[in-house]
Write a protein that holds these residues in place. Structure first.
Motif, PDB file in Angstrom:
ATOM      1  N   MET A   1       0.741  -1.083   0.069  1.00 45.91           N
ATOM      2  CA  MET A   1       0.096   0.008  -0.166  1.00 45.91           C
ATOM      3  C   MET A   1       0.824   1.142  -0.157  1.00 45.91           C
ATOM      4  O   MET A   1       0.627   2.323  -0.400  1.00 45.91           O
ATOM      5  N   VAL A   2       2.045   1.055   0.610  1.00 42.82           N
ATOM      6  CA  VAL A   2       2.908   2.278   0.814  1.00 42.82           C
ATOM      7  C   VAL A   2       3.087   3.168  -0.503  1.00 42.82           C
ATOM      8  O   VAL A   2       2.814   4.485  -0.624  1.00 42.82           O
ATOM      9  N   PRO A   3       3.451   2.580  -1.466  1.00 42.49           N
ATOM     10  CA  PRO A   3       3.679   3.272  -2.818  1.00 42.49           C
ATOM     11  C   PRO A   3       2.444   4.204  -3.426  1.00 42.49           C
ATOM     12  O   PRO A   3       2.611   5.252  -3.808  1.00 42.49           O
ATOM     13  N   GLU A   4       1.498   3.348  -3.244  1.00 43.82           N
ATOM     14  CA  GLU A   4       0.150   3.991  -3.772  1.00 43.82           C
ATOM     15  C   GLU A   4      -0.355   5.338  -2.989  1.00 43.82           C
ATOM     16  O   GLU A   4      -0.691   6.306  -3.384  1.00 43.82           O
ATOM     17  N   ILE A   5      -0.056   4.813  -1.373  1.00 46.55           N
ATOM     18  CA  ILE A   5      -0.332   6.057  -0.447  1.00 46.55           C
ATOM     19  C   ILE A   5       0.411   7.350  -0.791  1.00 46.55           C
ATOM     20  O   ILE A   5      -0.042   8.642  -1.052  1.00 46.55           O
ATOM     21  N   LEU A   6       1.848   6.981  -1.286  1.00 48.32           N
ATOM     22  CA  LEU A   6       2.635   8.286  -1.483  1.00 48.32           C
ATOM     23  C   LEU A   6       2.547   8.778  -2.738  1.00 48.32           C
ATOM     24  O   LEU A   6       2.546   9.974  -3.067  1.00 48.32           O
ATOM     25  N   LYS A   7       2.000   8.233  -3.695  1.00 49.94           N
ATOM     26  CA  LYS A   7       1.511   8.825  -5.136  1.00 49.94           C
ATOM     27  C   LYS A   7       0.290   9.577  -4.919  1.00 49.94           C
ATOM     28  O   LYS A   7      -0.029  10.410  -5.818  1.00 49.94           O
ATOM     29  N   GLN A   8      -0.641   9.041  -3.929  1.00 51.09           N
ATOM     30  CA  GLN A   8      -2.018   9.461  -4.017  1.00 51.09           C
ATOM     31  C   GLN A   8      -2.126  10.968  -3.068  1.00 51.09           C
ATOM     32  O   GLN A   8      -3.114  11.661  -3.311  1.00 51.09           O
TER      33      GLN A   8
ATOM     34  N   ASP B   1      -7.600  14.204   2.635  1.00 56.23           N
ATOM     35  CA  ASP B   1      -6.347  13.944   1.720  1.00 56.23           C
ATOM     36  C   ASP B   1      -5.920  12.512   2.101  1.00 56.23           C
ATOM     37  O   ASP B   1      -5.871  11.582   1.246  1.00 56.23           O
ATOM     38  N   LEU B   2      -5.584  12.175   3.554  1.00 54.42           N
ATOM     39  CA  LEU B   2      -5.124  10.765   3.882  1.00 54.42           C
ATOM     40  C   LEU B   2      -6.331   9.687   3.708  1.00 54.42           C
ATOM     41  O   LEU B   2      -5.996   8.516   3.204  1.00 54.42           O
ATOM     42  N   ASP B   3      -7.489  10.188   3.841  1.00 53.64           N
ATOM     43  CA  ASP B   3      -8.585   9.147   3.523  1.00 53.64           C
ATOM     44  C   ASP B   3      -8.463   8.770   2.416  1.00 53.64           C
ATOM     45  O   ASP B   3      -8.553   7.557   2.044  1.00 53.64           O
ATOM     46  N   ALA B   4      -8.381   9.724   1.476  1.00 56.74           N
ATOM     47  CA  ALA B   4      -8.704   9.251   0.029  1.00 56.74           C
ATOM     48  C   ALA B   4      -7.487   8.526  -0.457  1.00 56.74           C
ATOM     49  O   ALA B   4      -7.594   7.359  -1.156  1.00 56.74           O
ATOM     50  N   ALA B   5      -6.472   8.848  -0.118  1.00 58.88           N
ATOM     51  CA  ALA B   5      -5.321   8.119  -0.297  1.00 58.88           C
ATOM     52  C   ALA B   5      -5.093   6.807   0.331  1.00 58.88           C
ATOM     53  O   ALA B   5      -4.728   5.639  -0.405  1.00 58.88           O
ATOM     54  N   LEU B   6      -5.611   6.320   1.610  1.00 60.65           N
ATOM     55  CA  LEU B   6      -5.399   5.205   2.108  1.00 60.65           C
ATOM     56  C   LEU B   6      -6.626   4.314   1.396  1.00 60.65           C
ATOM     57  O   LEU B   6      -6.319   2.989   1.346  1.00 60.65           O
ATOM     58  N   LYS B   7      -7.663   4.941   1.310  1.00 62.93           N
ATOM     59  CA  LYS B   7      -8.980   3.979   0.654  1.00 62.93           C
ATOM     60  C   LYS B   7      -8.319   3.460  -0.578  1.00 62.93           C
ATOM     61  O   LYS B   7      -8.729   2.448  -1.331  1.00 62.93           O
ATOM     62  N   TYR B   8      -7.748   4.590  -1.491  1.00 59.57           N
ATOM     63  CA  TYR B   8      -7.354   4.071  -2.892  1.00 59.57           C
ATOM     64  C   TYR B   8      -6.220   2.818  -2.712  1.00 59.57           C
ATOM     65  O   TYR B   8      -6.577   1.802  -3.566  1.00 59.57           O
ATOM     66  N   ALA B   9      -5.309   2.992  -1.804  1.00 62.53           N
ATOM     67  CA  ALA B   9      -4.418   1.914  -1.623  1.00 62.53           C
ATOM     68  C   ALA B   9      -4.989   0.653  -1.154  1.00 62.53           C
ATOM     69  O   ALA B   9      -4.768  -0.457  -1.708  1.00 62.53           O
ATOM     70  N   LEU B  10      -5.941   0.728  -0.227  1.00 61.42           N
ATOM     71  CA  LEU B  10      -6.623  -0.770   0.162  1.00 61.42           C
ATOM     72  C   LEU B  10      -7.398  -1.013  -1.262  1.00 61.42           C
ATOM     73  O   LEU B  10      -7.380  -2.396  -1.406  1.00 61.42           O
TER      74      LEU B  10
ATOM     75  N   LEU C   1      -2.365  16.961  -0.469  1.00 62.17           N
ATOM     76  CA  LEU C   1      -2.102  17.958   0.426  1.00 62.17           C
ATOM     77  C   LEU C   1      -0.764  17.762   1.205  1.00 62.17           C
ATOM     78  O   LEU C   1       0.229  18.584   1.306  1.00 62.17           O
ATOM     79  N   VAL C   2      -0.865  16.554   1.707  1.00 58.31           N
ATOM     80  CA  VAL C   2       0.516  16.206   2.408  1.00 58.31           C
ATOM     81  C   VAL C   2       1.542  15.819   1.365  1.00 58.31           C
ATOM     82  O   VAL C   2       1.296  15.205   0.231  1.00 58.31           O
ATOM     83  N   THR C   3       2.761  16.465   1.655  1.00 52.37           N
ATOM     84  CA  THR C   3       4.149  16.107   0.553  1.00 52.37           C
ATOM     85  C   THR C   3       4.714  14.986   0.975  1.00 52.37           C
ATOM     86  O   THR C   3       5.086  14.818   2.103  1.00 52.37           O
ATOM     87  N   PHE C   4       5.217  14.044   0.091  1.00 55.00           N
ATOM     88  CA  PHE C   4       6.242  12.960   0.382  1.00 55.00           C
ATOM     89  C   PHE C   4       7.281  13.599   0.157  1.00 55.00           C
ATOM     90  O   PHE C   4       7.962  14.058  -0.985  1.00 55.00           O
TER      91      PHE C   4
END
Length: 384
Positions: free
Chosen positions: A306-313, A371-380, A316-319
């Motif tokens: 999930m990590v690469p997907e979260i970092l791409k998605q 922002d985090l919710d969208a990235a986490l759900k996408y990765a899931l 607002l939060v910057t990797f």
């Protein structure tokens, strides 16, 4: 005087000739002498600079120490402190600490004969068990980077005093606004001032504060001899950033606590590390020795894929590496800040390939959650 007031007034009334509210930037590298044996107090800027001197006095006052020292980076500050030790000396260090400090110890200090043992410094018994006849110092991060373990500074301070050990505390995560290790027995406090003290991701700096003049004299000799001092422009930038430290730290903590409580309920996040959570093993200790739980948190996701997907998605939060700025930053410690630590040691400390570190900024917390919710759900969804 309250620290909030001290911070707001940093640099004021430092130039009586002009009455400048902002400390002037003295770019001079050398200074004239009126006559032989008579100096203005400044001779060569490596040895002393008026702008840097204001910063060094400020951090000493904020930490409650006798003298402060400004370095070109946080690692330069750590390196200077480590030069207080000799070959065959033994150090006890936090096992879960910044990868750059680990690299310095393993790749440089060991080469000159300094020995090191890493322990979980949130477990006081581990420190006692690591004591050797040649132990000379204890180096502690609290909370640690990145799994936010909390060390009992009062207990460690008393132990070091009894054993005549030098206690060094990296206070980067908390800053002197919320935690003052010298009050609990530390001899030296270290900051990567690039982080919360600067607060704007625009200055590289390190600071050290000594509790006693004896140690301060030794550290000044090291600072002047090595020459890794902070320049006047960066000293001025750091002073400017520190003026708003109180306001920023309060917002950092407010947002971090809200995010931590939200993340513990998220389906994609099995583990959250944040001292502000009542479930955190160091919660009570942190409440006793600090006035805040800070703006840093870490969390594990359900699967490393999930990590690469979260970092791409995240939008607002910057990797990015680093921490402590107004902007929220997400770091993947296993391949960034702690990449130099062997995998088996990383895993034993909790720095797994599922761990993400979040430096919580001062944005609107609901925007951060979205922002985090969208990235986490996408990765899931990608995972399934």
């Amino acid at each position: 005087m309250e620290r909030t007031t001290v911070l707001a007034q940093l640099g004021n009334r430092q130039d009586p000739r002009t009455g400048s509210i902002s400390t002037p930037i003295y770019r001079a590298t050398t200074y004239a002498h009126e006559e032989l044996g008579k100096s203005t107090g400044y001779d060569y800027t490596r040895t002393g600079n008026p702008t840097r001197a204001v910063l060094e006095r400020a951090i000493a006052d904020l930490e409650g120490g006798c003298r402060g020292f400004a370095f070109a980076s946080g690692m330069a500050a750590v390196h200077a402190v480590m030069n207080l030790f000799q070959p065959s000396d033994h150090l006890i260090l936090s096992s879960d600490l910044y990868g750059g400090t680990y690299r310095l110890v393993e790749q440089f200090l060991r080469k000159i004969g300094i020995e090191a043992t890493y322990v979980d410094t949130s477990d006081f018994a581990s420190i006692e068990a690591a004591l050797q006849s040649n132990t000379k110092g204890v180096f502690v991060e609290t909370p640690t980077n990145p799994t936010l373990r909390v060390a009992d500074l009062a207990a460690i301070g008393e132990f070091c005093h009894d054993q005549k050990l030098l206690l060094m505390v990296d206070n980067t995560f908390m800053t002197p606004y919320t935690q003052r290790p010298l009050e609990y027995g530390a001899d030296l406090v270290i900051h990567s001032a690039t982080k919360f003290l600067g607060g704007h991701n625009d200055v590289l700096a390190g600071l050290v504060v000594s509790k006693t003049e004896e140690i301060a004299d030794k550290l000044y000799f090291i600072q002047n001899s090595i020459g890794s001092t902070l320049g006047p422009d960066d000293s001025w930038l750091l002073l400017r950033g520190m003026k708003t430290l109180a306001l920023r730290m309060e917002r950092h903590e407010q947002n971090a606590l809200s995010l931590a409580n939200w993340l513990v309920r998220h389906e994609a996040v099995p583990t959250v590390y944040y001292p502000g959570l009542v479930s955190h093993p160091g919660h009570q200790t942190q409440r006793l020795q600090a006035s805040s739980f800070g703006g840093m948190l870490s969390f594990e996701v359900a699967d490393a894929r999930m990590v690469p997907e979260i970092l791409k998605q995240v939008q607002l939060v910057t990797f990015a590496e680093s921490l402590g700025g107004t902007e929220s930053l997400m770091t993947y410690p296993a391949v960034q800040t702690h990449a130099d630590i062997p995998e088996d040691i990383r895993n034993a400390c909790g720095v797994t390939d599922r761990l993400l570190r979040l430096s919580v900024g001062i944005e609107d917390v609901d925007d951060l959650k979205a922002d985090l919710d969208a990235a986490l759900k996408y990765a899931l969804n990608v995972l399934h």
